[in-house]
Scaffold this active site. Structure first.
Site, PDB file in Angstrom:
ATOM      1  N   GLY A 132       0.411  -1.585   0.028  1.00 10.14           N
ATOM      2  CA  GLY A 132      -0.160  -0.067  -0.086  1.00 10.14           C
ATOM      3  C   GLY A 132       1.155   0.838   0.025  1.00 10.14           C
ATOM      4  O   GLY A 132       1.310   1.538   1.118  1.00 10.14           O
ATOM      5  N   TYR A 133       2.017   1.538  -1.052  1.00  9.02           N
ATOM      6  CA  TYR A 133       2.298   3.067  -1.624  1.00  9.02           C
ATOM      7  C   TYR A 133       1.206   3.754  -2.071  1.00  9.02           C
ATOM      8  O   TYR A 133       1.370   4.896  -1.679  1.00  9.02           O
ATOM      9  CB  TYR A 133       2.817   2.442  -1.682  1.00  9.02           C
ATOM     10  CG  TYR A 133       5.233   1.332  -1.665  1.00  9.02           C
ATOM     11  CD1 TYR A 133       4.503   0.993  -0.408  1.00  9.02           C
ATOM     12  CD2 TYR A 133       5.990   1.834  -2.241  1.00  9.02           C
ATOM     13  CE1 TYR A 133       5.496   0.640   0.697  1.00  9.02           C
ATOM     14  CE2 TYR A 133       7.083   1.448  -1.042  1.00  9.02           C
ATOM     15  CZ  TYR A 133       7.036   0.639   0.070  1.00  9.02           C
ATOM     16  OH  TYR A 133       7.669   0.706   0.898  1.00  9.02           O
ATOM     17  N   SER A 166      -2.118  -4.145  -6.099  1.00  8.67           N
ATOM     18  CA  SER A 166      -2.030  -5.459  -6.976  1.00  8.67           C
ATOM     19  C   SER A 166      -1.766  -6.011  -5.735  1.00  8.67           C
ATOM     20  O   SER A 166      -1.550  -6.360  -4.538  1.00  8.67           O
ATOM     21  CB  SER A 166      -0.411  -5.224  -7.334  1.00  8.67           C
ATOM     22  OG  SER A 166      -0.266  -4.705  -7.797  1.00  8.67           O
ATOM     23  N   GLU A 249      12.652  -4.700  -4.262  1.00  7.62           N
ATOM     24  CA  GLU A 249      11.659  -5.070  -5.391  1.00  7.62           C
ATOM     25  C   GLU A 249      12.760  -5.795  -7.230  1.00  7.62           C
ATOM     26  O   GLU A 249      12.169  -6.199  -7.512  1.00  7.62           O
ATOM     27  CB  GLU A 249      10.813  -3.896  -6.203  1.00  7.62           C
ATOM     28  CG  GLU A 249       9.535  -4.013  -6.609  1.00  7.62           C
ATOM     29  CD  GLU A 249       8.913  -2.878  -6.447  1.00  7.62           C
ATOM     30  OE1 GLU A 249       8.764  -1.717  -6.019  1.00  7.62           O
ATOM     31  OE2 GLU A 249       7.648  -3.285  -6.915  1.00  7.62           O
ATOM     32  N   SER A 371       8.537   4.172 -13.484  1.00  7.64           N
ATOM     33  CA  SER A 371       8.155   4.818 -14.343  1.00  7.64           C
ATOM     34  C   SER A 371       9.594   5.200 -15.294  1.00  7.64           C
ATOM     35  O   SER A 371      10.283   5.380 -14.664  1.00  7.64           O
ATOM     36  CB  SER A 371       6.740   5.593 -14.988  1.00  7.64           C
ATOM     37  OG  SER A 371       7.701   6.805 -14.642  1.00  7.64           O
ATOM     38  N   ASN A 372       9.525   4.360 -17.027  1.00 11.10           N
ATOM     39  CA  ASN A 372       9.946   4.958 -17.530  1.00 11.10           C
ATOM     40  C   ASN A 372      10.656   6.098 -17.893  1.00 11.10           C
ATOM     41  O   ASN A 372      12.058   6.352 -17.539  1.00 11.10           O
ATOM     42  CB  ASN A 372      10.289   4.318 -18.796  1.00 11.10           C
ATOM     43  CG  ASN A 372      10.141   3.042 -19.509  1.00 11.10           C
ATOM     44  OD1 ASN A 372      10.415   2.303 -18.255  1.00 11.10           O
ATOM     45  ND2 ASN A 372      10.481   2.641 -20.884  1.00 11.10           N
ATOM     46  N   GLU A 373       9.839   7.774 -17.155  1.00 11.41           N
ATOM     47  CA  GLU A 373      10.530   8.830 -17.299  1.00 11.41           C
ATOM     48  C   GLU A 373      10.945   8.874 -16.162  1.00 11.41           C
ATOM     49  O   GLU A 373      11.855   9.450 -15.971  1.00 11.41           O
ATOM     50  CB  GLU A 373       9.343   9.954 -17.152  1.00 11.41           C
ATOM     51  CG  GLU A 373       8.260   9.692 -18.557  1.00 11.41           C
ATOM     52  CD  GLU A 373       7.894   8.830 -18.772  1.00 11.41           C
ATOM     53  OE1 GLU A 373       7.384   7.597 -18.452  1.00 11.41           O
ATOM     54  OE2 GLU A 373       6.675   8.571 -20.684  1.00 11.41           O
TER      55      GLU A 373
HETATM   56  C1  LIG Z   1       0.619  -2.536 -12.989  1.00 12.16           C
HETATM   57  C2  LIG Z   1       0.674  -1.759 -11.489  1.00 12.16           C
HETATM   58  C3  LIG Z   1       0.886  -2.628 -10.451  1.00 12.16           C
HETATM   59  C4  LIG Z   1       0.830  -1.514  -9.391  1.00 12.16           C
HETATM   60  N1  LIG Z   1       1.211  -2.189  -8.339  1.00 12.16           N
HETATM   61  C5  LIG Z   1       1.148  -1.300  -7.386  1.00 12.16           C
HETATM   62  C6  LIG Z   1       1.112  -1.805  -5.733  1.00 12.16           C
HETATM   63  O1  LIG Z   1       0.815  -2.865  -5.433  1.00 12.16           O
HETATM   64  N2  LIG Z   1       1.751  -1.176  -4.280  1.00 12.16           N
HETATM   65  C7  LIG Z   1       1.737   0.096  -4.963  1.00 12.16           C
HETATM   66  O2  LIG Z   1       1.415   0.659  -3.836  1.00 12.16           O
HETATM   67  N3  LIG Z   1       1.409   0.353  -6.271  1.00 12.16           N
HETATM   68  C8  LIG Z   1       1.585   0.168  -7.580  1.00 12.16           C
HETATM   69  N4  LIG Z   1       1.693   0.426  -8.833  1.00 12.16           N
HETATM   70  C9  LIG Z   1       1.469   1.779  -8.795  1.00 12.16           C
HETATM   71  C10 LIG Z   1       2.971   2.878  -9.088  1.00 12.16           C
HETATM   72  O3  LIG Z   1       3.742   2.080  -8.780  1.00 12.16           O
HETATM   73  C11 LIG Z   1       2.390   3.829  -9.872  1.00 12.16           C
HETATM   74  O4  LIG Z   1       1.562   3.980 -11.231  1.00 12.16           O
HETATM   75  C12 LIG Z   1       4.140   4.282 -10.243  1.00 12.16           C
HETATM   76  O5  LIG Z   1       4.553   4.520  -9.225  1.00 12.16           O
HETATM   77  C13 LIG Z   1       3.729   5.888 -10.803  1.00 12.16           C
HETATM   78  O6  LIG Z   1       2.701   6.494 -10.606  1.00 12.16           O
HETATM   79  P1  LIG Z   1       1.337   6.765 -10.943  1.00 12.16           P
HETATM   80  O7  LIG Z   1       0.872   5.722 -11.207  1.00 12.16           O
HETATM   81  O8  LIG Z   1       0.248   7.744 -10.191  1.00 12.16           O
HETATM   82  O9  LIG Z   1       2.126   7.941 -12.381  1.00 12.16           O
HETATM   83  P2  LIG Z   1       2.089   9.489 -12.263  1.00 12.16           P
HETATM   84  O10 LIG Z   1       3.299   9.280 -10.552  1.00 12.16           O
HETATM   85  O11 LIG Z   1       1.338  10.880 -11.830  1.00 12.16           O
HETATM   86  O12 LIG Z   1       2.806   9.374 -12.982  1.00 12.16           O
HETATM   87  C14 LIG Z   1       2.588   9.949 -14.794  1.00 12.16           C
HETATM   88  C15 LIG Z   1       3.019  10.506 -15.655  1.00 12.16           C
HETATM   89  O13 LIG Z   1       3.775  11.591 -15.441  1.00 12.16           O
HETATM   90  C16 LIG Z   1       5.562  11.132 -15.552  1.00 12.16           C
HETATM   91  N5  LIG Z   1       6.242  11.688 -14.833  1.00 12.16           N
HETATM   92  C17 LIG Z   1       5.718  11.885 -12.740  1.00 12.16           C
HETATM   93  N6  LIG Z   1       6.846  12.706 -12.612  1.00 12.16           N
HETATM   94  C18 LIG Z   1       7.891  12.961 -13.265  1.00 12.16           C
HETATM   95  C19 LIG Z   1       9.122  13.369 -13.463  1.00 12.16           C
HETATM   96  N7  LIG Z   1       8.968  13.790 -12.468  1.00 12.16           N
HETATM   97  N8  LIG Z   1       9.562  13.360 -14.336  1.00 12.16           N
HETATM   98  C20 LIG Z   1       9.584  12.907 -15.728  1.00 12.16           C
HETATM   99  N9  LIG Z   1       7.803  12.366 -15.593  1.00 12.16           N
HETATM  100  C21 LIG Z   1       7.320  12.265 -14.448  1.00 12.16           C
HETATM  101  C22 LIG Z   1       5.224   9.528 -15.283  1.00 12.16           C
HETATM  102  O14 LIG Z   1       6.371   8.544 -15.861  1.00 12.16           O
HETATM  103  C23 LIG Z   1       3.833   9.165 -16.325  1.00 12.16           C
HETATM  104  O15 LIG Z   1       4.288   9.434 -17.319  1.00 12.16           O
HETATM  105  C24 LIG Z   1       1.029  -0.061  -9.694  1.00 12.16           C
HETATM  106  C25 LIG Z   1       1.198   0.245 -10.883  1.00 12.16           C
HETATM  107  C26 LIG Z   1       1.123  -0.529 -12.059  1.00 12.16           C
HETATM  108  C27 LIG Z   1       0.955  -0.158 -13.404  1.00 12.16           C
END
Ligand SMILES: Cc1cc2nc3c(=O)[nH]c(=O)nc-3n(C[C@H](O)[C@H](O)[C@H](O)COP(=O)(O)OP(=O)(O)OC[C@H]3O[C@@H](n4cnc5c(N)ncnc54)[C@H](O)[C@@H]3O)c2cc1C
Length: 398
Positions: A132-133, A166, A249, A371-373
C-alpha cells in the site's frame, strides 16, 4: 564471465528439476505455468495451494537466511531455481510480495517479535501480502502521500486511500505507508504499518483492466485499525524503511521474468513458422533483433546480480528496468503482427490468448516499479550528471 554451472550448482539444478518434475503434476500441471503478470486471477485457489506445497518442501524464500526459514541460497542458486521453475511450467507464484518485499524488509528492520509473527507464514505460503504505497495523488512522487494514521490506545487508526494495490483482494495483510505526524511534510513523519486486510475499516474495490481481469485495486481505509506494535522501524521513520522495500523489488525475480520472456519468444517463433509469417524478411529481421536484445538483457542481468555492488544497485537497476519493459512492449507488438488478424479477436467473455495478454499487460510495465520517465531522470542525473529535475512546489506556492 562464465555462466556455466559449477559441479555443486549442477547438482542443485538436478535436485530442483527432479523435485519439480515429481510435484508439478495433476491440477498444478494443468495450469500450464499460467498465473504470472497480467494473469494473476487464473487458477488462484490452485496456485495458493501450490504455494503451500512449495513452502512445506522448503522451496520458498530461498535467499532468506536459514534462521528465518530460508535456505541462505546464493544468487546463482536462486537463478537456477528460477530457470528450472519456468522450464517446468510450474504455477505462477502467489506469495511474491511477501517473499520478495516484506520479508527482506522485516529481516532488516523488524523487531524480533515481528519476525517471529510474520516471517513463518510467508515461508509456509499461509499469508499473502500487498503493497500500500501509491495514492491517487502520490505515485512517482510518493512523498506527497496523504493517508494518515494516529494512535488510539494500543492501536493505530488509519484513514485514507491507496490505489493500484496489486492483489489486495487476495491478500491477508498490507504494508502501508502513511503519515503519522500530521504536521509533517514530504519524507518526514511517515510510518510503515502492517495492517490486516480482513476488517470492517477496509474496503477493496477491484479496478478492471484492459485484459478484462482485475489484478489491482483501490483500497479505502475508514478507521481501519492495527496494533501499535505493527510499525516497522521507528514511528516517523517510515521513508527509510519504505525505500528499502523498493530496493528489494529489483533482484533475482527479474531473471524469472526474462525466462518467461524467452518462453514467449519461442512460442512466437513457432507461430511464425506455422503460419508462414517467418517467410516475411521483415518479420525475420525483427525476430532476430528481439532475440539478440533478449540475450543482451539476460547477460546484463546476470552480470548485475553477480556484480560487486550486489543486486539492485542504482543506476544499473534503472537501466535494466528501462530496457526490459521497453523490450517487452516492442516484442509483444511484434507478436501481434506475427499472429496476424486473429490477434484482433476479442470481446465479452473471450479468453485472450497468451500473446494478447502479454501485449495488453506489457503497457503497464513501463509504469509500475518506477515509470520509464523516472528511470530516465535517475540515469540523466546520476550517470550523465545532467541538471537535477526541479522538485514540485507545494500546493498554493508559485
Ligand atoms: C500493473 C501495476 C501494478 C501496480 N501495483 C502497485 C502496488 O501493488 N502497490 C502500489 O503502491 N502501487 C502499485 N502500482 C502503482 C505504481 O507504483 C504507480 O503507477 C507509479 O509509481 C506511477 O505513479 P502514477 O500512476 O501515480 O503516475 P504519476 O506519478 O502521476 O505519473 C504520470 C506520468 O507522469 C510522469 N512523471 C511523473 N513524475 C515525473 C517526473 N518527475 N519527471 C518526468 N516524468 C514524470 C510519469 O512517468 C507518468 O508518465 C502499480 C501500477 C501498475 C501499473
Amino acid at each position: 564471465m562464465d555462466f556455466a554451472d559449477t559441479p555443486a550448482e549442477a547438482a542443485f539444478r538436478e535436485e530442483v528439476a527432479q523435485w519439480l518434475s515429481e510435484h508439478v503434476v495433476d491440477e498444478f500441471a494443468a495450469l500450464g505455468g499460467r498465473g504470472g503478470s497480467g494473469d494473476e486471477s487464473f487458477g488462484f485457489e490452485v496456485r495458493r495451494e501450490w504455494e503451500r506445497v512449495l513452502g512445506s518442501a522448503g522451496w520458498t524464500c530461498l535467499g532468506w537466511p536459514v534462521e528465518y526459514g530460508g535456505r541462505g541460497a546464493s544468487i546463482a542458486e536462486q537463478v537456477i531455481f528460477n530457470e528450472e521453475y519456468v522450464r517446468a511450467k510450474a504455477p505462477g507464484r502467489v506469495g511474491v510480495l511477501g517473499e520478495g518485499l516484506l520479508g527482506p524488509t522485516l529481516i532488516h528492520y523488524g523487531t524480533d517479535a515481528q519476525k517471529q509473527r510474520f516471517l513463518p507464514p510467508i515461508v509456509a505460503g499461509d499469508e499473502l501480502w500487498c503493497q500500500g504505497y501509491s495514492e491517487p495523488n502520490a505515485g512517482s512522487d510518493l512523498a506527497s502521500l496523504k493517508t494518515r494514521a494516529e494512535l488510539d490506545g494500543d492501536e493505530w487508526v488509519i484513514n485514507g486511500q491507496k490505489v493500484w494495490t496489486s492483489l489486495a483482494h487476495q491478500s491477508d495483510w498490507c504494508f502501508v505507508m502513511c503519515r503519522t505526524d500530521p504536521t509533517s511534510e514530504r519524507h518526514q513523519g511517515l510510518s510503515y504499518l502492517l495492517v490486516p486486510m480482513d476488517q470492517p475499516g477496509i474496503e477493496v474495490r477491484p479496478i478492471q483492466q484492459l485484459t478484462d481481469t482485475s489484478e489491482f485495486n483501490e483500497v479505502f481505509f475508514d478507521n481501519a485499525r492495527t496494533h501499535v506494535d505493527n510499525v516497522v522501524g521507528a514511528p516517523g521513520d517510515g521513508w527509510k524503511v519504505g525505500l528499502a522495500t523498493l530496493a528489494f523489488e529489483r533482484g533475482v525475480g527479474l531473471l524469472g521474468h526474462l525466462l518467461s520472456f524467452r518462453r514467449e519468444f519461442d512460442a512466437v517463433v513457432a507461430i511464425a513458422q506455422g503460419n508462414g509469417a517467418s517467410e516475411n524478411p521483415i518479420v525475420r529481421d525483427r525476430l532476430t533483433k528481439a532475440y539478440v536484445e533478449l540475450e543482451i538483457l539476460r547477460a546484463t542481468t546476470l552480470r548485475s546480480l553477480t556484480g560487486v555492488d550486489g543486486p539492485a544497485a542504482a543506476p544499473e537497476a534503472s537501466i535494466l528496468k528501462l530496457f526490459w519493459s521497453t523490450w517487452h512492449q516492442n516484442f509483444s507488438t511484434l507478436a501481434m503482427d506475427v499472429v496476424g488478424l486473429e490477434a484482433m479477436t476479442t470481446g465479452k467473455d473471450y479468453d485472450l490468448d497468451a500473446e494478447q495478454r502479454a501485449f495488453l499487460f506489457s503497457r503497464s510495465e513501463t509504469i509500475y516499479g518506477g515509470s520509464n520517465e523516472i528511470q530516465r531522470n535517475i540515469i540523466g542525473e546520476r550517470v550523465l550528471g545532467l541538471p537535477v529535475e526541479p522538485k514540485p512546489t507545494p500546493q498554493g506556492a508559485s
